[in-house]
Design an enzyme around this catalytic site. Structure first.
Site, PDB file in Angstrom:
ATOM      1  N   GLU A  76       0.849  -1.184   0.000  1.00  0.00           N
ATOM      2  CA  GLU A  76       0.000   0.000   0.000  1.00  0.00           C
ATOM      3  C   GLU A  76       0.889   1.239   0.000  1.00  0.00           C
ATOM      4  O   GLU A  76       1.942   1.265   0.635  1.00  0.00           O
ATOM      5  CB  GLU A  76      -0.872  -0.023   1.254  1.00  0.00           C
ATOM      6  CG  GLU A  76      -1.825   1.154   1.374  1.00  0.00           C
ATOM      7  CD  GLU A  76      -2.647   1.112   2.655  1.00  0.00           C
ATOM      8  OE1 GLU A  76      -3.797   1.538   2.625  1.00  0.00           O
ATOM      9  OE2 GLU A  76      -2.110   0.639   3.691  1.00  0.00           O
ATOM     10  N   LYS A 151     -10.026   0.144  -2.280  1.00  0.00           N
ATOM     11  CA  LYS A 151     -10.170  -0.213  -0.868  1.00  0.00           C
ATOM     12  C   LYS A 151     -11.546   0.158  -0.331  1.00  0.00           C
ATOM     13  O   LYS A 151     -11.995   1.298  -0.452  1.00  0.00           O
ATOM     14  CB  LYS A 151      -9.078   0.502  -0.068  1.00  0.00           C
ATOM     15  CG  LYS A 151      -8.997   0.114   1.410  1.00  0.00           C
ATOM     16  CD  LYS A 151      -7.857   0.878   2.071  1.00  0.00           C
ATOM     17  CE  LYS A 151      -7.677   0.536   3.538  1.00  0.00           C
ATOM     18  NZ  LYS A 151      -6.585   1.327   4.148  1.00  0.00           N
ATOM     19  N   CYS A 194      -4.711  -3.598   3.239  1.00  0.00           N
ATOM     20  CA  CYS A 194      -4.460  -3.165   4.610  1.00  0.00           C
ATOM     21  C   CYS A 194      -5.643  -3.404   5.562  1.00  0.00           C
ATOM     22  O   CYS A 194      -5.868  -4.524   5.997  1.00  0.00           O
ATOM     23  CB  CYS A 194      -4.031  -1.694   4.607  1.00  0.00           C
ATOM     24  SG  CYS A 194      -3.170  -1.183   6.131  1.00  0.00           S
TER      25      CYS A 194
END
Length: 318
Positions: A76, A151, A194
């Site tokens: 990321e 995301k 993440c």
């Protein structure tokens, strides 16, 4: 910068007993001779300097490809980490900008697949709202964008006792949907980023749609990483019976921002195959054995034992 060459299921425990410098000497010149596909999981320390960040990532990709990797995973924010909200937004680009163009050219030149684990992508209404996506971009060995996942779970967390205060939603748009696992040279890869790691519903959905490998490129804080990083990655591997590959940021990025590191590769049984450590950039190479996925699922057929969706919602009816 170091490189660890991992043979599936054999080197993690052996290397763990050696000092890092001995691991480097033992493995740094070894190349893949196995017919099994090889994945490279990278760890970097980016800053607001996009050119320097690209140079560092390019070097890792080139080294990994030279040692036999067919797919390379970057973390990321591989493009940059800004020192402020304003800088983060000002440095962002579209998917047709210079940064992604450089990586498509690199993939084409080296004939390697790339997982770009979290690109600061300008949103569709950038001109009016100045908001971005956190986008996981997959580029194939022809230099084409094969998939983009944005995301969906944003990191809005206040942990005063641990010195953690981040509000990703202040400038980031949550992604609208999951994307199907991508067929790659190492297997079918399911995409997360993440904080998505904390939501098992996401990984279970990817598993139901054929994922053999889950990937969680990350920039975990030092506090949350030390407490939860490895255990969460191993849990996702065990419950889905998938390989898990998690590229990571490490060290100090700006005056206010540090990351935990420990880029990991985990097998479908939950064994940690490789760990980049928590001190400096590097890359680990791991062979991906599809039979390991198959045998784990045959011997313990968790998916077949899972009840229908209604069963797990039955408490809501009482």
């Amino acid at each position: 910068m170091f490189m660890v060459r991992c043979i599936l299921g054999t080197c993690a425990k052996t290397l763990a007993s050696l000092p890092v410098w001995k691991q480097q000497i033992k493995l740094q010149n070894r190349m893949s001779t196995s017919p099994r596909p090889v994945a490279a999981v990278c760890q970097v320390t980016v800053t607001p300097d996009k050119e320097a960040n690209f140079s560092a990532c390019k070097q890792l990709v080139e080294e990994a490809q030279a040692r036999g990797a067919s797919m390379v995973f970057l973390p990321e924010a591989f493009d940059y980490i800004g020192s402020s909200r304003e800088e983060t937004l000002s440095l962002s680009e579209s998917l047709t900008g210079d940064t992604i163009s450089k990586y498509t050219q690199l993939a084409r030149k080296l004939e390697v697949w790339l997982s770009l684990g979290g690109f600061h992508e300008r949103g569709h209404d950038w001109e009016s709202d100045r908001r971005i996506y956190n986008s996981h971009v997959i580029i194939n060995d022809k230099g084409d964008i094969a998939s983009v996942y944005r995301k969906s779970h944003l990191f809005d967390v206040e942990l005063p006792d641990k010195g953690v205060s981040l509000k990703e939603s202040a400038f980031t748009i949550p992604g609208p949907s999951l994307v199907s696992p991508v067929q790659t040279p190492i297997g079918k890869v399911g995409l997360g980023i993440c904080y998505d790691l904390r939501f098992p519903e996401l990984s279970l959905a990817l598993r139901r749609h054929g994922a053999e490998i889950l990937t969680y490129p990350s920039a975990f804080t030092e506090a949350t990483g030390a407490a939860h990083w490895e255990v969460l990655l191993r849990a996702r591997a065990i419950e889905n019976q998938c390989f898990v590959l998690a590229a990571a940021q490490v060290g100090r990025h700006t005056e206010k921002r540090r990351s935990y590191g420990h880029a990991l590769a985990v097998d479908p049984w939950g064994e940690v195959l490789a760990d980049c450590g928590g001190e400096k950039p590097g890359v680990v190479l791991v062979e991906i054995d599809p039979e390991k996925v198959g045998s784990t699922r045959r011997n313990m057929p968790v998916q077949r034992h899972r009840r229908d969706t209604g069963f797990y919602h039955s408490l809501e009816k009482t």
